[in-house]
Design a protein around this motif. Sequence first.
Motif, PDB file in Angstrom:
ATOM      1  N   ASN A   4       4.398  -0.244   2.882  1.00  0.00           N
ATOM      2  CA  ASN A   4       3.917  -1.104   3.958  1.00  0.00           C
ATOM      3  C   ASN A   4       4.493  -2.512   3.907  1.00  0.00           C
ATOM      4  O   ASN A   4       4.215  -3.331   4.793  1.00  0.00           O
ATOM      5  N   GLU A   5       5.261  -2.812   2.870  1.00  0.00           N
ATOM      6  CA  GLU A   5       5.684  -4.189   2.632  1.00  0.00           C
ATOM      7  C   GLU A   5       7.125  -4.445   3.068  1.00  0.00           C
ATOM      8  O   GLU A   5       7.869  -3.540   3.450  1.00  0.00           O
ATOM      9  N   TYR A   6       7.519  -5.717   2.928  1.00  0.00           N
ATOM     10  CA  TYR A   6       8.784  -6.210   3.471  1.00  0.00           C
ATOM     11  C   TYR A   6      10.011  -5.608   2.789  1.00  0.00           C
ATOM     12  O   TYR A   6      11.007  -5.299   3.446  1.00  0.00           O
TER      13      TYR A   6
ATOM     14  N   HIS B 134       3.375  -4.457   7.492  1.00  0.00           N
ATOM     15  CA  HIS B 134       3.513  -5.903   7.368  1.00  0.00           C
ATOM     16  C   HIS B 134       4.717  -6.445   8.119  1.00  0.00           C
ATOM     17  O   HIS B 134       4.710  -7.593   8.570  1.00  0.00           O
TER      18      HIS B 134
ATOM     19  N   GLY C 120       3.630  -6.418  11.722  1.00  0.00           N
ATOM     20  CA  GLY C 120       2.539  -7.359  11.938  1.00  0.00           C
ATOM     21  C   GLY C 120       2.931  -8.814  11.844  1.00  0.00           C
ATOM     22  O   GLY C 120       2.064  -9.688  11.996  1.00  0.00           O
ATOM     23  N   HIS C 121       4.213  -9.103  11.620  1.00  0.00           N
ATOM     24  CA  HIS C 121       4.667 -10.490  11.492  1.00  0.00           C
ATOM     25  C   HIS C 121       5.967 -10.691  12.262  1.00  0.00           C
ATOM     26  O   HIS C 121       6.733  -9.745  12.439  1.00  0.00           O
TER      27      HIS C 121
ATOM     28  N   SER D 288       0.946 -12.343  -2.595  1.00  0.00           N
ATOM     29  CA  SER D 288       1.021 -11.935  -1.202  1.00  0.00           C
ATOM     30  C   SER D 288       1.931 -12.923  -0.500  1.00  0.00           C
ATOM     31  O   SER D 288       1.976 -14.105  -0.859  1.00  0.00           O
TER      32      SER D 288
ATOM     33  N   ASP E  40       1.405 -14.176   2.213  1.00  0.00           N
ATOM     34  CA  ASP E  40       0.579 -15.174   2.889  1.00  0.00           C
ATOM     35  C   ASP E  40       0.400 -16.426   2.056  1.00  0.00           C
ATOM     36  O   ASP E  40       0.162 -17.506   2.603  1.00  0.00           O
TER      37      ASP E  40
ATOM     38  N   SER F 106       4.181 -15.992  10.630  1.00  0.00           N
ATOM     39  CA  SER F 106       2.933 -15.281  10.916  1.00  0.00           C
ATOM     40  C   SER F 106       2.423 -15.714  12.278  1.00  0.00           C
ATOM     41  O   SER F 106       2.364 -16.908  12.574  1.00  0.00           O
TER      42      SER F 106
ATOM     43  N   GLU G 260      -9.156  -8.210   5.426  1.00  0.00           N
ATOM     44  CA  GLU G 260      -7.979  -8.722   4.716  1.00  0.00           C
ATOM     45  C   GLU G 260      -7.808 -10.227   4.897  1.00  0.00           C
ATOM     46  O   GLU G 260      -6.739 -10.779   4.642  1.00  0.00           O
TER      47      GLU G 260
ATOM     48  N   ILE H  69      -5.021 -13.376   4.630  1.00  0.00           N
ATOM     49  CA  ILE H  69      -4.544 -13.827   5.936  1.00  0.00           C
ATOM     50  C   ILE H  69      -4.972 -15.263   6.222  1.00  0.00           C
ATOM     51  O   ILE H  69      -4.234 -16.039   6.836  1.00  0.00           O
TER      52      ILE H  69
ATOM     53  N   TRP I 186      -3.943  -7.291  -3.294  1.00  0.00           N
ATOM     54  CA  TRP I 186      -2.920  -8.319  -3.523  1.00  0.00           C
ATOM     55  C   TRP I 186      -3.311  -9.148  -4.713  1.00  0.00           C
ATOM     56  O   TRP I 186      -4.469  -9.255  -5.048  1.00  0.00           O
TER      57      TRP I 186
END
Length: 462
Positions: free
Chosen positions: A116-118, A150, A153-154, A223, A225, A268, A417, A421, A462
């Motif tokens: 799910n990550e970058y 992710h 979502g960004h 994270s 964020d 974000s 989350e 966030i 995270w």
Amino acid sequence: MRKLKGWPNPDLIAVACGAALVGAAFWVGLSVEPVADSGVYWPPLSAKPIPHFGAGTPLAIAVAVAVIGYGPVLAARLRWRALVVVAWLAAIAWTFALALVDGWRRGIAGQLTSDNEYLSIIGRFDDIGAALRGYSDHILIDAPANWPAHVAGHPPGAVLTFVGLDRLGLGGGAWAGVWCIVVGCSAVAAILVAVRALAGEDLARRSAPFLVLSPAAIWIGVSADGYFAAVAAWGIALLVLAARRECRWPWLVALGAGLLFGAAVYLSYGLTLIAVVAVGVLLITRTARPLPLVLIGACVVPLAFTLAGFYWWEAYFLLAERYDQGAGGVRSYAYWVWGNLAAAVIVIGPAVVAGLRRSAVAAPAAIRRFPMRPSAVAAPAAIRPSPKTGQDRFVLLLLAALVAIAVADLSGMSKAETERIWLPFTVWLIPAAALLPDRRRLWLGAQALLALVVNHALLTSW
């Protein structure tokens, strides 16, 4: 507010209310909220109840003891520039230690490499121009080769950060994790700079140990964020310096603030709300002088991405449609609108809850003494705020951060989350602990204890 004889301490009452909110959120979340459908297994936190210890356990305890024992003294005695650097380094040590409780792989090196990550899609950015032009085509769940959660979502500024690290030879999860911790912890330095310029050095120094020893460090490491929070924090810090004219070239600093704000919005979507804090700064300082240059700087990054073929608004509405398709599971607004606040209580800790109580009591008088009208003239750097004026500005800055959180919460776009966030906003609440007049080591101990218990009792996402 004067404590009435025979009544409990109001600060402790506030902490008890915060604890009751957290307890209610856990109980309702586990018994009523459809956990399996929400994807959050220990609401209001994205975590699992797995008690554990790790290599970071003794290190975290050692850092906590050192900060509790020596932090207040060093914060009062160190030269200002040395304090800012030491606070940043101490925050890095605390954050690394908490992350290592989960182990090097689980806590740091593997956090940004999951499906799910970058980092899972770095290879799809070999041609950055083509990737940006087609970025929006992969946001929806039913789109071909849709982005992982992710990335979808960004905006692309987030993933391009890690693409850039990879191009510099710093690829892989370890470098990405170290980047997020080191840069994320620089928010401590940014907040100290902002508080000193806006409210005076005494409040900034009193804030320093609490900024270091914060439960928020659990989610800053690791994270993305946390990194986003630092970018936004430095934007606010530069804006304060430009507004207060406590720098050599205020015009250049204002441009820098705008550049960081523009970059933040492309890291974000939710960071558009940092504008609430920025507007608060301009109202508090009662000057609009930096605004034109801030706006010019803020156009640079959006213009660059638009010319490259990425359209922010188009992507944002596609993301909203992705949520409607069921991305992230089914999350009840009726629960998360207050469950989010319980998560925020855990992130900021009991000392900050007590400090926010004091700021709430002081806020009406602070608002009365500071009519919200802009002025073209800012106070020169040589004129330091009086203790009362400085505290008023400090309280109003906290109020601006609270307004940003309230808007994020009520909008319904933040459901679960939020411990990570909302980091760009919750970090601005931590200095509220500076309003506590005494027993600072006990309050610091409570902060550290909460962080250690949460980090060891729960395996956070995270």
